[in-house]
Design a protein around this motif. Structure first.
Motif, mmCIF file in Angstrom:
data_model
loop_
_atom_site.group_PDB
_atom_site.id
_atom_site.type_symbol
_atom_site.label_atom_id
_atom_site.label_comp_id
_atom_site.label_asym_id
_atom_site.label_seq_id
_atom_site.Cartn_x
_atom_site.Cartn_y
_atom_site.Cartn_z
ATOM 1 N N UNK A 100 0.997 -1.086 -0.159
ATOM 2 C CA UNK A 100 -0.092 -0.011 -0.250
ATOM 3 C C UNK A 100 1.047 1.262 0.034
ATOM 4 N N UNK A 101 2.337 1.162 0.218
ATOM 5 C CA UNK A 101 2.979 2.379 0.407
ATOM 6 C C UNK A 101 4.237 2.132 -0.140
ATOM 7 N N UNK A 102 4.634 3.503 -0.740
ATOM 8 C CA UNK A 102 6.187 3.388 -1.611
ATOM 9 C C UNK A 102 7.189 2.880 -0.480
ATOM 10 N N UNK A 103 8.052 2.033 -1.149
ATOM 11 C CA UNK A 103 9.303 2.009 -0.412
ATOM 12 C C UNK A 103 10.127 3.128 -0.168
ATOM 13 N N UNK A 104 10.473 3.659 1.188
ATOM 14 C CA UNK A 104 11.239 4.820 1.151
ATOM 15 C C UNK A 104 12.750 4.646 0.464
ATOM 16 N N UNK A 105 12.892 5.749 -0.222
ATOM 17 C CA UNK A 105 14.201 5.538 -1.067
ATOM 18 C C UNK A 105 15.342 6.427 -0.240
ATOM 19 N N UNK A 106 16.608 6.052 -0.594
ATOM 20 C CA UNK A 106 17.890 6.840 0.094
ATOM 21 C C UNK A 106 17.604 8.395 -0.059
ATOM 22 N N UNK A 107 17.284 8.831 -1.426
ATOM 23 C CA UNK A 107 17.533 10.207 -1.744
ATOM 24 C C UNK A 107 16.484 11.159 -0.854
ATOM 25 N N UNK A 108 15.496 10.238 -0.425
ATOM 26 C CA UNK A 108 14.208 11.054 0.259
ATOM 27 C C UNK A 108 14.945 11.655 1.553
ATOM 28 N N UNK A 109 16.206 11.148 2.084
ATOM 29 C CA UNK A 109 16.600 11.441 3.374
ATOM 30 C C UNK A 109 17.122 13.122 3.096
ATOM 31 N N UNK A 139 2.100 10.970 2.747
ATOM 32 C CA UNK A 139 3.048 10.326 3.708
ATOM 33 C C UNK A 139 3.308 9.178 3.595
ATOM 34 N N UNK A 140 2.537 8.334 2.825
ATOM 35 C CA UNK A 140 2.741 6.724 2.650
ATOM 36 C C UNK A 140 3.082 6.030 3.907
ATOM 37 N N UNK A 141 4.562 5.594 3.981
ATOM 38 C CA UNK A 141 4.742 4.946 5.301
ATOM 39 C C UNK A 141 4.838 5.585 6.550
ATOM 40 N N UNK A 142 5.020 6.993 6.216
ATOM 41 C CA UNK A 142 5.424 7.896 7.300
ATOM 42 C C UNK A 142 6.676 8.060 7.710
ATOM 43 N N UNK A 231 1.220 6.216 -6.140
ATOM 44 C CA UNK A 231 2.287 7.005 -5.394
ATOM 45 C C UNK A 231 3.430 7.637 -6.362
ATOM 46 N N UNK A 232 3.212 6.937 -7.493
ATOM 47 C CA UNK A 232 4.522 7.328 -8.533
ATOM 48 C C UNK A 232 3.962 8.086 -9.637
#
Ligand code: GLN
Length: 304
Positions: A100-109, A139-142, A231-232
């Motif tokens: 249900x949620x996008x996997x958080x990506x490193x660049x989003x840090x 927020x997706x996974x938050x 989400x994309x």
């Protein structure tokens, strides 16, 4: 008497399985085959990766073998490791992730880092500290709002998602990190549920869908077969969500409040045009990601 052939029956030890799985993943073009084999096997055996090597000659029982086999099959069908394990590390925190949620990506840090620069450190005991209000859209996974809340828990955090399943997932992640008292989650399609009241937010942050619809089919199967397309997919030009947010956020930002957005690697010029056309922002700053792309854009609400 014991059948002597039993004692020489080959056993699937940890090291043998790692070797076999690595070459199988390699033959199926799975990225980082050795590391993936280690991660999945460590997950099944509830060990740390390093422990696999400390116990390399330990045999697996039939039940462990069959559970491991099932994970290998899922990965070969291109299911991302994060969905198989059910979590992903982001900002050194573990986030539960489902389809249900996008996997958080490193660049989003970098979005988190940019947010932190706008939020003063301090504790509630400091009398002169003003508590800021921060809103995350989609927020997706938050992961983003919870990373911010973990670093600056004395401020006030709000986060929304259009999908109920995502908002629920984000709330569960807040509980997992004992941050549920710091963040209010709700459902909203961008600013859809907001009225025309006084602007209240000091910072609005979002990593909205920004991939052009026509590009999605050509992405890795890990992404387009498994991650939530909603989400994309940023519409025909990839900019429809970014445009909606830029065109509305100023109405919800306090005086000198800032909007922070993650954008696609080639969207700098397009987003600049959208910001200029809106005429509601100044002090536009871009931040590059690990690959050198302008990935985060910050803009301040124009003073009137
Ligand atoms: N960075 C993501 C990807 O490359 C896209 C995330 C988004 O659209 N916000 O798949």
């Amino acid at each position: 008497m014991q059948n002597p052939t039993n004692s020489i029956k080959p056993e699937w030890t940890i090291i043998k399985l790692l070797k076999w799985t690595t070459s199988y993943f390699k033959s199926r073009d799975i990225e980082s085959p050795r590391a993936t084999a280690e991660i999945l096997l460590a997950h099944i055996l509830e060990l740390k990766r390093i422990d696999l090597y400390l116990q390399y000659d330990q045999p697996l029982c039939a039940e462990e073998l069959s559970r491991f086999k099932a994970l290998i099959k899922r990965r070969v069908k291109r299911e991302p490791v994060a969905y198989i394990l059910g979590f992903k590390e982001f900002w050194s925190m573990d986030f539960a992730v489902t389809k249900d949620v996008l996997i958080p990506r490193p660049e989003t840090e970098f979005l988190v880092e940019a947010g932190l620069k706008l939020l003063p450190e301090g504790s509630m005991s400091k009398q002169n500290l003003t508590r800021k209000r921060i809103l995350e859209l989609g927020t997706g996974s938050g992961a983003v709002i919870l990373a911010l809340a973990s670093m600056r828990p004395h401020h006030l955090f709000f986060a929304s998602d259009r999908a109920i399943a995502a908002a629920v997932q984000a709330k569960q992640n807040a509980e997992r990190h004992a941050l549920h008292g710091c963040v209010i989650f709700f459902c909203s399609d961008w600013f859809g549920t907001f009225g025309n009241g006084k602007p209240v937010f000091d910072v609005i942050v979002s990593n909205p869908p920004y991939v052009p619809s026509g590009v999605i089919a050509g992405l890795q199967p890990e992404i387009n077969r498994y991650e939530p397309i909603s989400a994309l997919d940023g519409g025909e030009d990839g900019l429809s969500s970014l445009r909606s947010i830029v065109n509305a956020a100023h109405r919800h930002l306090c005086r000198e409040g800032c909007l922070l957005l993650e954008i696609g690697h080639d969207q700098k010029d397009d987003i600049l045009k959208i910001i200029e056309q809106s005429g509601n922002y100044e002090k536009v700053i871009f931040t590059k990601d690990y690959s050198g792309y302008d990935r985060i854009v910050q803009m301040q609400k124009k003073r009137t």
